[in-house]
Design a protein around this motif. Structure first.
Motif, PDB file in Angstrom:
ATOM      1  N   LEU A 197       3.596   6.216   1.697  1.00  0.00           N
ATOM      2  CA  LEU A 197       5.014   6.537   1.856  1.00  0.00           C
ATOM      3  C   LEU A 197       5.889   5.324   1.545  1.00  0.00           C
ATOM      4  O   LEU A 197       6.929   5.450   0.879  1.00  0.00           O
ATOM      5  N   ALA A 198       5.467   4.133   1.992  1.00  0.00           N
ATOM      6  CA  ALA A 198       6.244   2.925   1.720  1.00  0.00           C
ATOM      7  C   ALA A 198       6.287   2.635   0.224  1.00  0.00           C
ATOM      8  O   ALA A 198       7.348   2.281  -0.326  1.00  0.00           O
ATOM      9  N   ASP A 199       5.137   2.778  -0.441  1.00  0.00           N
ATOM     10  CA  ASP A 199       5.100   2.547  -1.888  1.00  0.00           C
ATOM     11  C   ASP A 199       5.948   3.576  -2.635  1.00  0.00           C
ATOM     12  O   ASP A 199       6.567   3.267  -3.660  1.00  0.00           O
ATOM     13  N   THR A 200       5.972   4.799  -2.128  1.00  0.00           N
ATOM     14  CA  THR A 200       6.786   5.838  -2.758  1.00  0.00           C
ATOM     15  C   THR A 200       8.272   5.532  -2.599  1.00  0.00           C
ATOM     16  O   THR A 200       9.050   5.692  -3.549  1.00  0.00           O
ATOM     17  N   GLU A 201       8.683   5.105  -1.432  1.00  0.00           N
ATOM     18  CA  GLU A 201      10.090   4.720  -1.216  1.00  0.00           C
ATOM     19  C   GLU A 201      10.478   3.595  -2.176  1.00  0.00           C
ATOM     20  O   GLU A 201      11.559   3.622  -2.779  1.00  0.00           O
ATOM     21  N   ASP A 202       9.608   2.606  -2.317  1.00  0.00           N
ATOM     22  CA  ASP A 202       9.866   1.490  -3.231  1.00  0.00           C
ATOM     23  C   ASP A 202       9.969   1.980  -4.672  1.00  0.00           C
ATOM     24  O   ASP A 202      10.849   1.550  -5.424  1.00  0.00           O
ATOM     25  N   TYR A 203       9.079   2.914  -5.045  1.00  0.00           N
ATOM     26  CA  TYR A 203       9.093   3.463  -6.402  1.00  0.00           C
ATOM     27  C   TYR A 203      10.390   4.213  -6.685  1.00  0.00           C
ATOM     28  O   TYR A 203      11.008   4.041  -7.742  1.00  0.00           O
ATOM     29  N   VAL A 204      10.817   5.040  -5.753  1.00  0.00           N
ATOM     30  CA  VAL A 204      12.059   5.801  -5.936  1.00  0.00           C
ATOM     31  C   VAL A 204      13.245   4.857  -6.133  1.00  0.00           C
ATOM     32  O   VAL A 204      14.088   5.059  -7.020  1.00  0.00           O
ATOM     33  N   LYS A 205      13.313   3.812  -5.329  1.00  0.00           N
ATOM     34  CA  LYS A 205      14.404   2.842  -5.454  1.00  0.00           C
ATOM     35  C   LYS A 205      14.379   2.158  -6.810  1.00  0.00           C
ATOM     36  O   LYS A 205      15.421   1.935  -7.436  1.00  0.00           O
ATOM     37  N   PHE A 206      13.180   1.816  -7.293  1.00  0.00           N
ATOM     38  CA  PHE A 206      13.061   1.171  -8.598  1.00  0.00           C
ATOM     39  C   PHE A 206      13.610   2.059  -9.711  1.00  0.00           C
ATOM     40  O   PHE A 206      14.397   1.612 -10.543  1.00  0.00           O
ATOM     41  N   VAL A 207      13.169   3.313  -9.743  1.00  0.00           N
ATOM     42  CA  VAL A 207      13.587   4.204 -10.828  1.00  0.00           C
ATOM     43  C   VAL A 207      15.093   4.399 -10.815  1.00  0.00           C
ATOM     44  O   VAL A 207      15.757   4.351 -11.861  1.00  0.00           O
ATOM     45  N   ARG A 208      15.652   4.598  -9.641  1.00  0.00           N
ATOM     46  CA  ARG A 208      17.093   4.835  -9.555  1.00  0.00           C
ATOM     47  C   ARG A 208      17.906   3.589  -9.912  1.00  0.00           C
ATOM     48  O   ARG A 208      19.013   3.697 -10.446  1.00  0.00           O
ATOM     49  N   ALA A 209      17.337   2.416  -9.671  1.00  0.00           N
ATOM     50  CA  ALA A 209      18.067   1.184  -9.976  1.00  0.00           C
ATOM     51  C   ALA A 209      17.894   0.745 -11.421  1.00  0.00           C
ATOM     52  O   ALA A 209      18.855   0.332 -12.078  1.00  0.00           O
TER      53      ALA A 209
END
Length: 544
Positions: A197-209
């Motif tokens: 879940l933590a890695d997924t949150e980080d991934y989502v933030k990366f793509v959006r940024a």
């Protein structure tokens, strides 16, 4: 036509006008063929106007009437046998599996995962390997006419590289980092639900940024002061979007599934993709993990994962109640017939899904599938529907009350059981490949057909059809004896005479409906003169 790689997209679109033949879907049962049409695409990549029945000598005047002065617009005039169609939409495929295309014919799903797929995906922990393979895969998929794609990556943070490549190349894409914390290979499994879940949150933030589009157009529905089909437009206009990707219920613990549901609660704009009921052994395994639950589909619903922006791949083995649940949640289905045949999974009953009013689209599911591009998926979907029909043709058909009707996913009311009466028509298949895909991705207010205000995702198709005049000159009215002598004599190769695709055989007098159907069933990337996303050329055989 020269075989030249198209340039990578520039930061801005070019104002273009297309004159000639357009083909797009209006509903599950209607394709519109527009000859002598004039379509304008503005600098934002949106369709500014569409005029029908425009004579060639009227093009300049019509452009000026729209305020498009000569010299500020690139006018592309299509020749005989050329046409524009909406870009193809692939709602289910696996980028790290493409190197396995065509390999592993002996396996069914679960053994195929263990023996081929997990070892291949594990290699993507290596960032250099990921960049090399993903760059090649995305380019090849774009070249096949896929303008929108729902991509599965791996469990690794290198999935960020896949998203970055889609962004750089200009493909519209939903890219997901897989979630897998149980029942996978020891060497290919996340250490815990919390870490996943933590890695997924980080991934989502990366793509959006990092994959944002700063000058993206406003969705057509918002321009018109409302919504399309009662839907609220997505907030983000970025071409590349993150998507939650629990591989399937088997590989995700309850804690992980619940955590993903929490993420969707906090962020309703975040879509999700997963697998459902692909293979009998998979269904049995999934049900064993949830004793007492009424169905495999209900397992996802228990964790609040069935939503309007959920993409469910395969759905081969679903009960009527499961279809009702998917319809009630407004989730979409990705039909992957090529993969279902190749892995001996079964034939999904797409007609029943459509008769329920469920959103349905097409997916390649490579490397379960064996071919690049949605044209292959369309053909396999046709074969699957015909297979169901001829296996059931001796059964006595069930008759519904004449008062029964269903509002199908295109908004049209039809008699109950309408689609199950026959195999899927060309009109329905084309809808699934374009507008159906847009619906499943919740993008029907932006793409899928040529409606003014939508974004211009399109293919410029070149079939090589000759003009009637040139064919008449070649025939020349010779006698049978003359033709016999020519047949016996050596001659030039037909394939060397400007034939780009030897499988697509056309006569000069064939109309657009026949030419288009032949392209759908025998065409390929050799016939794609240009590929556009949001007005920018991102692929094709010719630089326009």
């Amino acid at each position: 036509m020269p075989s030249v790689a198209a340039p990578l997209p520039t930061s801005k679109s070019t104002k273009r006008a297309f004159y000639g033949t357009l083909v797009h879907s209006l509903s599950l049962t209607e394709i519109e063929y527009l000859e002598d049409a004039l379509l304008g695409v503005d600098e934002r990549g949106t369709i500014a106007f569409l005029e029908k029945s425009v004579q060639q000598d009227q093009v300049d005047a019509r452009l000026q009437a729209h305020g498009w002065a000569a010299g500020e617009v690139q006018v592309i005039e299509m020749q005989r046998g050329e046409f524009l169609m909406p870009g193809l939409i692939d709602t289910h495929t696996h980028a790290p599996q493409y190197l396995n295309l065509g390999y592993g014919q002996q396996y069914e799903l679960l053994d195929w995962l263990s023996n081929l797929t997990f070892p291949a995906e594990a290699k993507f922990a290596d960032a250099a390997h990921a960049r090399r393979v993903y760059d090649s895969v995305v380019e090849r998929v774009i070249s096949a006419g896929t303008t929108t794609c729902c991509w599965y990556g791996t469990i690794h943070s290198t999935t960020k590289i896949l998203a970055a490549i889609c962004h750089r190349r200009g493909q519209r894409a939903f890219v997901g980092k897989c979630n897998m914390d149980r029942n996978s290979a020891d060497y290919y499994q996340e250490e815990s639900a919390q870490k996943s879940l933590a890695d997924t949150e980080d991934y989502v933030k990366f793509v959006r940024a990092r994959c944002a589009d700063p000058e993206a157009p406003t969705p057509a529905a918002k321009q018109n002061g409302g919504t399309v089909g009662g839907k609220t437009p997505r907030r983000s206009t970025a071409l590349v979007q993150p998507i939650l990707t629990p591989r399937f219920a088997i590989s995700c613990s309850d804690e992980l599934m619940s955590g993903l549901g929490d993420m969707m609660d906090r962020d309703p704009d975040l879509p999700l993709q997963t697998h459902l009921a692909e293979n009998p052994a998979e269904v049995d395994f999934a049900l064993s993990l949830y004793p007492g639950i009424e169905s495999y589909t209900a397992a996802y619903d228990r964790f609040r994962l069935l939503r309007r922006n959920t993409v469910l791949a395969h759905c081969v083995f679903l009960s009527a109640s499961e279809l009702d649940l998917i319809k009630a949640r407004d989730s979409g289905i990705s039909h992957c017939a090529n993969s279902n045949f190749n892995l001996r999974s079964g034939t999904a009953r797409v007609a029943d899904m459509l008769d329920k009013g469920i959103k349905v689209s097409l997916g390649t599911d490579n490397s379960g599938g064996t071919a690049i591009g949605i044209l292959s998926a369309l053909r396999s979907a046709s074969t699957a529907s015909k297979t169901i029909i001829f296996h059931e043709r001796d059964k006595k058909p069930e008759t519904a009350s004449s008062d029964d009707s269903v509002i199908n996913t295109d908004g049209i009311s039809r008699p109950a059981g309408f689609f199950a009466q026959s195999h899927l028509s060309v009109e329905t298949l084309f809808y699934l490949a374009t507008l159906g895909g847009a619906q499943v991705c919740n993008l029907e207010d932006r793409i899928g057909n040529f409606v003014v205000g939508k974004e211009f995702d399109a293919l410029l198709v070149h079939t090589g059809q000759k003009t009637i005049a040139s064919a008449a000159a070649a025939n020349g009215g010779a006698s049978i004896d003359d033709e016999i002598e020519k047949a016996l004599a050596s001659g030039e190769s037909v394939l060397a005479d400007g034939v780009d695709n030897p499988a697509l055989m056309l006569e000069p007098d064939e109309g657009i409906e026949r030419v288009f159907e032949k392209f759908l069933f025998t065409g390929d990337d050799r016939n794609l003169r240009a590929v556009f996303v949001r007005g920018r050329q991102i692929g094709g055989r010719e630089i326009l």
